[in-house]
Design an enzyme around this catalytic site. Structure first.
Site, PDB file in Angstrom:
ATOM      1  N   LYS A  69       0.414  14.699   1.455  1.00 13.80           N
ATOM      2  CA  LYS A  69      -0.885  15.002   0.836  1.00 13.80           C
ATOM      3  C   LYS A  69      -1.037  16.503   0.595  1.00 13.80           C
ATOM      4  O   LYS A  69      -1.943  16.950  -0.100  1.00 13.80           O
ATOM      5  CB  LYS A  69      -2.029  14.466   1.701  1.00 13.80           C
ATOM      6  CG  LYS A  69      -2.087  12.934   1.740  1.00 13.80           C
ATOM      7  CD  LYS A  69      -3.226  12.466   2.643  1.00 13.80           C
ATOM      8  CE  LYS A  69      -3.283  10.962   2.818  1.00 13.80           C
ATOM      9  NZ  LYS A  69      -4.052  10.271   1.765  1.00 13.80           N
ATOM     10  N   LYS A 117     -14.226   8.637  -5.294  1.00 10.92           N
ATOM     11  CA  LYS A 117     -15.549   8.983  -4.747  1.00 10.92           C
ATOM     12  C   LYS A 117     -15.992  10.342  -5.281  1.00 10.92           C
ATOM     13  O   LYS A 117     -17.158  10.527  -5.645  1.00 10.92           O
ATOM     14  CB  LYS A 117     -15.504   9.014  -3.211  1.00 10.92           C
ATOM     15  CG  LYS A 117     -15.130   7.683  -2.561  1.00 10.92           C
ATOM     16  CD  LYS A 117     -14.854   7.866  -1.063  1.00 10.92           C
ATOM     17  CE  LYS A 117     -14.050   6.722  -0.499  1.00 10.92           C
ATOM     18  NZ  LYS A 117     -13.419   7.046   0.805  1.00 10.92           N
ATOM     19  N   THR A 134      -8.387   6.761  -2.866  1.00  8.55           N
ATOM     20  CA  THR A 134      -9.729   6.305  -3.239  1.00  8.55           C
ATOM     21  C   THR A 134     -10.720   7.452  -3.087  1.00  8.55           C
ATOM     22  O   THR A 134     -11.781   7.438  -3.715  1.00  8.55           O
ATOM     23  CB  THR A 134     -10.194   5.110  -2.380  1.00  8.55           C
ATOM     24  OG1 THR A 134      -9.957   5.422  -0.997  1.00  8.55           O
ATOM     25  CG2 THR A 134      -9.460   3.844  -2.763  1.00  8.55           C
ATOM     26  N   LYS A 167      -9.224  14.061   3.712  1.00  6.21           N
ATOM     27  CA  LYS A 167      -8.343  12.889   3.781  1.00  6.21           C
ATOM     28  C   LYS A 167      -7.499  13.034   5.039  1.00  6.21           C
ATOM     29  O   LYS A 167      -7.526  14.087   5.674  1.00  6.21           O
ATOM     30  CB  LYS A 167      -7.454  12.806   2.544  1.00  6.21           C
ATOM     31  CG  LYS A 167      -6.764  14.141   2.176  1.00  6.21           C
ATOM     32  CD  LYS A 167      -5.924  14.034   0.915  1.00  6.21           C
ATOM     33  CE  LYS A 167      -6.739  13.985  -0.344  1.00  6.21           C
ATOM     34  NZ  LYS A 167      -6.530  12.785  -1.135  1.00  6.21           N
ATOM     35  N   ARG A 168      -6.754  12.000   5.400  1.00  3.88           N
ATOM     36  CA  ARG A 168      -5.865  12.143   6.545  1.00  3.88           C
ATOM     37  C   ARG A 168      -4.888  13.288   6.333  1.00  3.88           C
ATOM     38  O   ARG A 168      -4.523  13.599   5.201  1.00  3.88           O
ATOM     39  CB  ARG A 168      -5.094  10.832   6.795  1.00  3.88           C
ATOM     40  CG  ARG A 168      -5.920   9.760   7.452  1.00  3.88           C
ATOM     41  CD  ARG A 168      -6.492  10.203   8.793  1.00  3.88           C
ATOM     42  NE  ARG A 168      -5.457  10.298   9.818  1.00  3.88           N
ATOM     43  CZ  ARG A 168      -5.216   9.338  10.701  1.00  3.88           C
ATOM     44  NH1 ARG A 168      -5.929   8.240  10.734  1.00  3.88           N
ATOM     45  NH2 ARG A 168      -4.254   9.488  11.597  1.00  3.88           N
ATOM     46  N   HIS A 220       0.795  -1.232   0.000  1.00  5.43           N
ATOM     47  CA  HIS A 220       0.000   0.000   0.000  1.00  5.43           C
ATOM     48  C   HIS A 220       0.818   1.267   0.000  1.00  5.43           C
ATOM     49  O   HIS A 220       0.257   2.365  -0.016  1.00  5.43           O
ATOM     50  CB  HIS A 220      -0.926   0.047   1.217  1.00  5.43           C
ATOM     51  CG  HIS A 220      -2.167  -0.763   1.048  1.00  5.43           C
ATOM     52  ND1 HIS A 220      -3.312  -0.259   0.504  1.00  5.43           N
ATOM     53  CD2 HIS A 220      -2.418  -2.064   1.319  1.00  5.43           C
ATOM     54  CE1 HIS A 220      -4.230  -1.196   0.466  1.00  5.43           C
ATOM     55  NE2 HIS A 220      -3.709  -2.314   0.951  1.00  5.43           N
TER      56      HIS A 220
END
Ligand SMILES: *Cc1c(COP(=O)(O)O)cnc(C)c1O
Length: 795
Positions: free
Chosen positions: A540, A646, A642, A534-535, A346
């Site tokens: 990110k 969405k 992911t 998101k986290r 992952h």
């Protein structure tokens, strides 16, 4: 069971009296929720038993998906939807004066996961059952899932999650299927009939108690099982200090580790991993043996998948069972084990690759250590045959080296399939991160691009959009989501495009209402909803997003002629409690929000919202309301993502880097339906390998960057002194490891372009339609079919 509302009402009222011991007049909303849940569970129990019987009689091959996380969210409406009784139940409740939507709010999220990895596991379970595939989940029943986040004075505050406070109606405790797990102690080795016999002695024992949950497929008869293990003391503790023993035992399933990127190096975490693996394998083998005798055929009937390396001890544990208990020889055991196990990688973030010090691993799991050691020696001998004399090369590939057990190496060596989670990610594994393993085992490596269940993320969370699609295409797309591509023939149908826009607007109203109720902030639903949820993590790059907001603020203040379409920037993110930098970014977002939202000169154009406690049930209101999806990770760092899928499925347009599955979204919608910016993965890699990036140059030469950076520390924010020094330092002193300043200009430019595009509404709606139409590929049904055929061999 209930074919009409009358039948349902009768059953409901009877059940209510029996379980709550109250008359309907005295009952509360909680009673109603609980009663309905029980009723559904009973409704499915016959099919649940039948499914297992069918698997047994047909002797089908079954897959067990082992995962340290399952981020399920709420199950009530999912189950009603999949069973196809939502209408009947909703109407029946309404007759009794009960709103189904209020009952939904009674349910706590099952938040047994951190983010993407745990949510993927939940989507996979839904797809397995909906595709009538024999596949089950195995995990841990944490008493406390991911912490509840509050924001106090702009700071994140963590409260323990209490999801079990009112019980959990979907689970069935099966104490009679409990198993014992040994830790510590020693291994006694004896000779018996010319064979070495290994016995784990003086161990501390813990009971693992299974709690089963039905996994209901969409309009199918298949009901699979999610089995979550809870740690309890053994019945007769032999220890002196019973209370201490009880506490230590229960600690194993007390908390989910609130960090998905770092290996805490905690004994407790390793205990959790072995606990999950040993308990799951024992129950898998018990069920196998009810049908089959020959353990050499195990892999023909059973497939075990490990979701990242957390359950990788399944490899030595299966070896132990086959050798110590089933008396197979090493080579036979190894053949069965490797043919049974498959592994998903992952991440390539080095801090997230699990490594355990031998000094912790060996005493805690003595027999596991012996087996891992033997696997390592045999593997190194093979390497030596192929690469004689190349010590360094072999050492780099070894499973145990420098007092460390490398879990990813064990996973690759001990499985028959290693997959990445998006095309780019798999290429990076093959040609960079795991290149030497790819050269040695070229056939093991394959890609399985992640997916999301379109049932939860479209059918359930955006019903009006789903209804519109069905109205145009018929219901077939629900079984076969790639048929959504047929929507493209309406690309120039203004009526449809208008209805699409109306649905989006209603969803924005819904989210705005929720935000108003929680924060008292009114937002303009005609503004662009620009969302990053998101986290929170440096890679990110929520920081890039908030820097852009600061830049816009400065621009509006200084440049009278500057025009922009009003935007609402919405953030949702939990930071790991020990992640100092991430928490500073949350504080910065909230600090900017306070400034911007209260400035009369800008607040017509700009609003910043930080949504507290981002989780699945909140996400279901967020994705349908988005115009812009922020997917702005440093290229090469996000394995797949992911959330991006969405958003796309709900008609948002991606502003993103060429990273993870964004690459495949871009491939499907084309340049004209996505906003791509920033460094490419090979450019990022080039900088890492050869240097050449100087963050300070961007600071000095781009006045927009300089202004924003200076505002972090020049008193621009009232009452803030050295609060944001760590952010400043990460960019200047640590030379901006994630290229925030490098990509800033490109980001501002693409965002401007996106803003202009939004004003051409007709065009924007077409873009949105294109995204929805092409999102079928990202259904986890496609992903699961690929796993089923390409890796597991299940039907
Ligand atoms: C989908 C999802 C994630 C993963 O989001 P990414 O943007 O892919 O990191 C995390 N948390 C929740 C609650 C989700 O639903």
């Amino acid at each position: 069971m209930f074919s009409n509302t009358e039948e349902f009402k009768e059953a409901f009222l009877k059940k209510l009296e029996m379980t709550c011991g109250k008359s309907f007049a005295d009952s509360t909303e909680k009673d109603h929720y609980y009663t309905l849940g029980l009723l559904i569970r009973e409704y499915v129990s016959t099919e649940w038993i039948n499914t297992n019987e069918r698997y047994r009689i047909d002797q089908v091959k079954q897959v067990y998906y082992l995962s340290i996380e399952f981020l399920l969210g709420r199950l009530l409406r999912n189950n009603l939807l999949n069973l196809g009784i939502e209408q009947v139940v909703s109407a029946g409740l309404q007759d009794l004066g009960i709103e189904l939507s209020s009952l939904e709010e009674v349910e706590s999220d099952a938040g047994l996961g951190n983010g993407g990895l745990g949510r993927l596991a939940a989507c996979f379970l839904d797809s397995l059952a909906s595709l009538n595939l024999p596949g089950h989940g195995c995990g841990i029943r944490y008493k406390h899932g991911l912490f509840e986040q509050k924001v106090v004075d702009g700071y994140q505050v963590e409260l323990p999650d209490q999801w079990l406070r009112n019980g959990h109606v979907w689970e069935v405790r099966k104490a009679d299927l409990s198993v014992e797990i040994p830790f510590w102690g020693e291994v006694d080795i004896r000779e018996e009939n010319g064979r070495q016999v290994f016995q784990h002695i003086h161990a501390e024992r813990v009971t693992a108690v299974p709690y089963d949950m039905p996994v209901v497929g969409y309009h199918t008869e298949t009901i699979n099982t999610l089995r979550l293990w809870s740690a309890e003391p053994v019945r007769y503790p032999t220890n002196q200090d019973v209370l201490k023993y009880k506490k230590e035992t229960e600690a194993i399933s007390e908390f989910l580790y609130p960090d998905d990127t770092q290996d805490e190096g905690k004994i407790l975490r390793l205990k959790q991993q072995y606990f999950l693996v040993r308990a799951s394998l024992q129950s898998i083998i018990r069920s196998f043996k009810r049908q089959h005798k020959d353990m050499k055929e195990f892999h023909q009937y059973i497939s075990i998948h490990i979701n990242d390396t957390h359950p990788v001890l399944a490899i030595p544990e299966l070896m132990r069972i086959l050798i110590d208990e089933e008396k197979l020889g090493w080579d036979d055991a190894w053949e069965v084990t490797t043919q049974t196990i498959s592994y998903t990688n992952h991440t390539t973030l080095s801090e997230a690759l699990e490594k355990w010090p031998v000094r912790i691993f060996q005493p805690l799991l003595p027999r596991m250590y012996m087996i891992v050691n033997e696997i390592n020696e045999r593997f190194c001998a093979k390497l030596w045959e192929k690469y004689p004399g190349k010590w360094q090369y072999i050492e780099n590939m070894a499973i145990i080296a420098h007092d460390q057990v490398k879990m990813a190496h064990l996973a690759i060596v001990g499985s028959h399939s290693v997959n990445g989670v998006a095309a780019l990610h798999t290429e990076i594994l093959k040609y960079r991160e795991m290149h030497s393993f790819y050269q040695f085992f070229p056939k093991k490596f394959n890609n399985k691009t992640n997916g999301i269940t379109h049932r939860s993320w479209l059918l359930k969370s955006n019903q009006s959009l789903a209804d519109l699609i069905t109205e145009k295409l018929g219901a077939e797309w629900i079984r076969d989501p790639e048929q959504m591509a047929l929507l493209l023939k309406y690309e120039n149908d203004t009526d449809l495009l208008t209805r699409l826009a109306d649905i989006k607007h209603a969803n924005k109203e819904n989210l705005a209402h929720r935000i108003f109720t929680q924060t008292g902030i009114k937002i303009d639903t005609h503004s662009i909803f620009d969302i990053q949820v998101k986290r929170l993590h440096a890679y990110k790059r929520q920081l890039l997003n908030i820097f852009h907001v600061m830049y816009l603020y400065n621009r509006i203040k200084e440049d009278e002629s500057f025009k922009m379409h009003p935007r609402t920037f919405i953030f949702g993110a939990k930071a790991s409690p020990g992640y100092y930098f991430a928490k500073k970014v949350i504080k910065l977002i909230n600090t900017v929000a306070k400034k911007v939202n209260h400035d009369p000169k800008t607040n017509e154009y700009l609003k910043v919202i930080f949504l507290e406690n981002y989780r699945v049930s909140l996400a279901e209101d967020v994705f349908p309301a988005a115009d812009i999806s922020e997917q702005i990770s440093t290229a090469s760092k996000e394995a797949s993502g992911t959330g991006n899928m969405k958003f796309m499925m709900n008609g948002a347009i991606t502003v993103g880097t060429m990273d993870g599955a964004n690459v495949e979204i871009h491939e499907r919608v084309g340049d004209e339906n996505i906003f791509i910016f920033g460094l490419r993965s090979d450019e990022v890699n080039h900088y890492y390998a050869h240097g050449g990036y100087q963050a300070t140059e961007y600071y000095h030469h781009d006045h927009r960057i300089r202004q924003v950076m200076d505002q972090l520390r020049n008193g621009f924010f009232p009452d803030v002194f050295d609060e944001f020094e760590p952010i400043y330092d990460s960019l200047i002193m640590e030379n901006d490891q994630y290229f925030v300043l490098r990509d800033f200009s490109s980001y501002v430019h693409i965002q401007e372009k996106a803003g202009y595009a939004y004003e051409k509404q007709e065009k924007w709606r077409k873009m949105s339609l294109n995204n929805i139409a092409k999102s079928g590929f990202f259904s986890s049904d496609r992903t699961i079919n690929e796993y089923a055929q390409g890796i597991w061999g299940i039907k």
